[in-house]
Design a protein around this motif. Structure first.
Motif, PDB file in Angstrom:
ATOM      1  N   THR A  75       0.842  -1.219   0.065  1.00 21.75           N
ATOM      2  CA  THR A  75       0.072  -0.203   0.028  1.00 21.75           C
ATOM      3  C   THR A  75       0.691   1.293   0.016  1.00 21.75           C
ATOM      4  OG1 THR A  75      -1.791  -1.022   1.105  1.00 21.75           O
ATOM      5  CG2 THR A  75      -1.771   1.243   1.283  1.00 21.75           C
ATOM      6  N   PHE A  76       1.872   1.275   0.856  1.00 17.53           N
ATOM      7  CA  PHE A  76       2.607   2.267   0.774  1.00 17.53           C
ATOM      8  C   PHE A  76       3.384   2.799  -0.581  1.00 17.53           C
ATOM      9  CE2 PHE A  76       7.076   4.285   1.134  1.00 17.53           C
ATOM     10  CZ  PHE A  76       6.773   5.217   1.764  1.00 17.53           C
ATOM     11  N   LEU A  77       3.788   1.562  -1.256  1.00 20.20           N
ATOM     12  CA  LEU A  77       4.589   1.774  -2.592  1.00 20.20           C
ATOM     13  C   LEU A  77       3.317   2.009  -3.670  1.00 20.20           C
ATOM     14  CD1 LEU A  77       6.447  -1.459  -2.805  1.00 20.20           C
ATOM     15  CD2 LEU A  77       7.386   0.488  -2.906  1.00 20.20           C
ATOM     16  N   ALA A  78       2.205   1.903  -3.458  1.00 22.29           N
ATOM     17  CA  ALA A  78       1.179   2.116  -4.425  1.00 22.29           C
ATOM     18  C   ALA A  78       0.983   3.501  -4.082  1.00 22.29           C
ATOM     19  CB  ALA A  78       0.082   1.432  -4.204  1.00 22.29           C
ATOM     20  N   VAL A  79       0.707   4.062  -2.820  1.00 24.42           N
ATOM     21  CA  VAL A  79       0.198   5.650  -2.521  1.00 24.42           C
ATOM     22  C   VAL A  79       1.230   6.450  -3.200  1.00 24.42           C
ATOM     23  CG1 VAL A  79      -0.222   7.015  -0.816  1.00 24.42           C
ATOM     24  CG2 VAL A  79      -1.314   4.918  -0.969  1.00 24.42           C
ATOM     25  N   THR A  80       2.670   6.133  -2.730  1.00 23.61           N
ATOM     26  CA  THR A  80       3.703   7.028  -3.247  1.00 23.61           C
ATOM     27  C   THR A  80       3.847   7.074  -4.603  1.00 23.61           C
ATOM     28  OG1 THR A  80       5.212   5.545  -2.477  1.00 23.61           O
ATOM     29  CG2 THR A  80       4.790   6.950  -0.759  1.00 23.61           C
ATOM     30  N   THR A  81       3.689   5.950  -5.348  1.00 21.92           N
ATOM     31  CA  THR A  81       4.057   5.835  -6.625  1.00 21.92           C
ATOM     32  C   THR A  81       2.908   6.457  -7.556  1.00 21.92           C
ATOM     33  OG1 THR A  81       5.195   3.762  -6.591  1.00 21.92           O
ATOM     34  CG2 THR A  81       4.459   4.178  -8.475  1.00 21.92           C
ATOM     35  N   TYR A  82       1.509   6.192  -7.045  1.00 22.18           N
ATOM     36  CA  TYR A  82       0.373   6.578  -8.000  1.00 22.18           C
ATOM     37  C   TYR A  82      -0.638   7.515  -7.309  1.00 22.18           C
ATOM     38  CZ  TYR A  82       1.753   2.055 -10.327  1.00 22.18           C
ATOM     39  OH  TYR A  82       2.571   1.219 -10.791  1.00 22.18           O
ATOM     40  N   GLY A  83      -0.519   7.637  -6.143  1.00 24.14           N
ATOM     41  CA  GLY A  83      -1.406   8.351  -5.374  1.00 24.14           C
ATOM     42  C   GLY A  83      -1.413  10.000  -5.504  1.00 24.14           C
ATOM     43  N   THR A  84      -2.349  10.619  -5.078  1.00 20.44           N
ATOM     44  CA  THR A  84      -2.063  11.984  -5.122  1.00 20.44           C
ATOM     45  C   THR A  84      -0.888  12.617  -4.152  1.00 20.44           C
ATOM     46  OG1 THR A  84      -3.241  12.487  -3.041  1.00 20.44           O
ATOM     47  CG2 THR A  84      -4.315  12.478  -5.101  1.00 20.44           C
ATOM     48  N   ALA A  85      -0.087  13.704  -4.259  1.00 25.87           N
ATOM     49  CA  ALA A  85       1.004  14.288  -3.359  1.00 25.87           C
ATOM     50  C   ALA A  85       0.647  14.236  -2.081  1.00 25.87           C
ATOM     51  CB  ALA A  85       1.281  15.818  -4.109  1.00 25.87           C
ATOM     52  N   ARG A  86      -0.425  14.872  -1.725  1.00 27.38           N
ATOM     53  CA  ARG A  86      -1.067  14.928  -0.320  1.00 27.38           C
ATOM     54  C   ARG A  86      -1.161  13.599   0.348  1.00 27.38           C
ATOM     55  NH1 ARG A  86      -7.060  17.570   1.559  1.00 27.38           N
ATOM     56  NH2 ARG A  86      -6.668  17.114   3.874  1.00 27.38           N
ATOM     57  N   ASP A  87      -1.643  12.493  -0.399  1.00 25.32           N
ATOM     58  CA  ASP A  87      -1.741  11.227   0.314  1.00 25.32           C
ATOM     59  C   ASP A  87      -0.485  10.622   0.488  1.00 25.32           C
ATOM     60  OD1 ASP A  87      -4.409  11.285   0.709  1.00 25.32           O
ATOM     61  OD2 ASP A  87      -4.958   9.849  -1.157  1.00 25.32           O
ATOM     62  N   ALA A  88       0.449  10.675  -0.834  1.00 21.95           N
ATOM     63  CA  ALA A  88       1.864  10.244  -0.558  1.00 21.95           C
ATOM     64  C   ALA A  88       2.625  10.852   0.595  1.00 21.95           C
ATOM     65  CB  ALA A  88       2.694  10.641  -1.977  1.00 21.95           C
ATOM     66  N   GLN A  89       2.426  12.134   0.802  1.00 18.60           N
ATOM     67  CA  GLN A  89       3.079  12.810   1.952  1.00 18.60           C
ATOM     68  C   GLN A  89       2.532  12.037   3.278  1.00 18.60           C
ATOM     69  OE1 GLN A  89       5.930  14.852   1.524  1.00 18.60           O
ATOM     70  NE2 GLN A  89       5.925  14.309   3.819  1.00 18.60           N
ATOM     71  N   ARG A  90       1.265  11.992   3.368  1.00 20.29           N
ATOM     72  CA  ARG A  90       0.534  11.489   4.526  1.00 20.29           C
ATOM     73  C   ARG A  90       1.313  10.214   4.640  1.00 20.29           C
ATOM     74  NH1 ARG A  90      -4.371  11.928   3.135  1.00 20.29           N
ATOM     75  NH2 ARG A  90      -4.671  13.785   4.030  1.00 20.29           N
ATOM     76  N   ALA A  91       1.384   9.168   3.789  1.00 23.54           N
ATOM     77  CA  ALA A  91       1.846   7.899   3.965  1.00 23.54           C
ATOM     78  C   ALA A  91       3.245   8.105   4.506  1.00 23.54           C
ATOM     79  CB  ALA A  91       1.821   7.243   2.697  1.00 23.54           C
ATOM     80  N   VAL A  92       4.157   8.836   3.920  1.00 23.80           N
ATOM     81  CA  VAL A  92       5.519   9.142   4.251  1.00 23.80           C
ATOM     82  C   VAL A  92       5.400   9.628   5.858  1.00 23.80           C
ATOM     83  CG1 VAL A  92       7.696  10.458   4.099  1.00 23.80           C
ATOM     84  CG2 VAL A  92       6.361   9.403   2.160  1.00 23.80           C
ATOM     85  N   ASP A  93       4.749  10.330   6.284  1.00 20.48           N
ATOM     86  CA  ASP A  93       4.784  10.974   7.654  1.00 20.48           C
ATOM     87  C   ASP A  93       4.620   9.910   8.493  1.00 20.48           C
ATOM     88  OD1 ASP A  93       5.327  13.628   6.689  1.00 20.48           O
ATOM     89  OD2 ASP A  93       3.194  14.210   6.755  1.00 20.48           O
ATOM     90  N   GLN A  94       3.645   9.077   8.181  1.00 19.00           N
ATOM     91  CA  GLN A  94       3.042   7.981   9.170  1.00 19.00           C
ATOM     92  C   GLN A  94       4.292   6.907   9.270  1.00 19.00           C
ATOM     93  OE1 GLN A  94      -0.357   6.460   7.019  1.00 19.00           O
ATOM     94  NE2 GLN A  94      -1.562   7.713   8.109  1.00 19.00           N
ATOM     95  N   VAL A  95       5.225   6.637   8.112  1.00 15.37           N
ATOM     96  CA  VAL A  95       6.401   5.816   8.244  1.00 15.37           C
ATOM     97  C   VAL A  95       7.245   6.329   9.020  1.00 15.37           C
ATOM     98  CG1 VAL A  95       8.027   4.389   7.071  1.00 15.37           C
ATOM     99  CG2 VAL A  95       5.632   4.552   6.004  1.00 15.37           C
TER     100      VAL A  95
END
Length: 286
Positions: A93-113
């Motif tokens: 899910t992290f790979l999918a979000v950061t690769t294909y998701g919106t910049a906002r969702d990608a940054q949120r996923a990174v912040d969680q990690v």
């Protein structure tokens, strides 16, 4: 009938990899409007969207285990043995979000990690302290993962990239690595090779690393019926490793067998996964 079987297998495999909420997560990632870190033509989309990731991911786990501090952090805090599928689903899910998701969702996923990494601290059996948020340790995990995904796509991808394309992939992966806290990640394949070489003096096969290899290769958390298929993926994950990594993990190399049997098996398996993971067919009008 064949399309029904394909759809059933594809949905079952997708649930395993993405979890029970996979369809909703996929819809959110791909259908939410907004700017993204990577446009449709970027190499990272081609690499991370290919079935070769099944082999590359396994190979990355084996390679990453060779850093004692990274291995200690995984063994002590990830729960990969107790919940291996959950860990796979979170990673995919992290790979999918950061690769294909919106910049906002990608940054949120990174912040969680990053928040999780900040909490992970400990000491190895040899008394060495580790912190999962250490940029140097993150750099190893990133370099090993990027190299493994690249090698797998180059060997098993449906449409392998040219040299510029793979340099572009390393540059794309560096965008995510910087967001995660990696200092000066490699930006092309030459820099990636140099970075891996720089880590070599720190690497060794600890008992935890060898236990991880046994778990992944000999005791996989998959039903008995599909273990032969998993075995084919695992054999190719081992064959993908650099020779020095295989020596450290005491994984033998038999060139003739690999060329004649193992690599063709990997090609057949990735083609099959690619086929079953195609979007489900929809019935036509009556």
């Amino acid at each position: 009938m064949l399309s029904v079987v394909r759809d059933h297998l594809g949905q079952a495999l997708f649930r395993r990899v993405a979890g029970p909420d996979g369809p909703a997560t996929r819809a959110r990632i791909h259908e939410t409007p907004g700017p993204r870190w990577f446009g449709p033509d970027r190499p990272i989309r081609a690499v991370h969207g290919d079935a070769s990731m099944f082999i590359g991911g396994l190979s990355a786990l084996l390679l990453q285990s060779l850093h004692p501090l990274a291995m200690a952090a995984v063994a002590g805090h990830s729960g990969y043995r107790g919940d291996p599928w959950g860990r796979l689903q979170r990673t995919s899910t992290f790979l999918a979000v950061t690769t294909y998701g919106t910049a906002r969702d990608a940054q949120r996923a990174v912040d969680q990690v990053r928040a999780i990494h900040e909490r992970i601290r400990g000491t190895t059996a040899d008394g060495e302290p580790y912190h999962a948020a250490d940029p140097h340790l993150l750099g190893w995990v990133h370099a090993a993962e990027t190299d493994s995904f690249l090698r797998a796509h180059e060997r098993f991808g449906a449409h392998p990239l040219d040299a510029d394309g793979y340099d572009g992939y390393v540059a794309d992966a560096a965008r995510v690595a910087r967001a995660l806290g990696v200092t000066d990640p490699p930006r092309d394949r030459r820099e990636l090779a140099a970075r891996l070489a720089a880590y070599r003096p720190e690497l060794r096969a600890t008992p935890e690393a060898r236990a991880t290899a046994r778990f992944l290769l000999l005791q996989p958390p998959v039903p008995l019926a599909v273990r032969p298929l998993y075995g084919g993926l695992a054999a190719n994950a081992v064959a993908l490793l650099p020779r020095w990594a295989r020596r450290l993990l005491r994984l033998p190399r038999i060139p003739l067998v690999e060329d004649v049997a193992i690599r063709p098996t990997g090609q057949a398996l990735t083609r099959t996964i690619r086929w079953v993971m195609r979007p489900p067919t929809t019935p036509g009008p009556d």
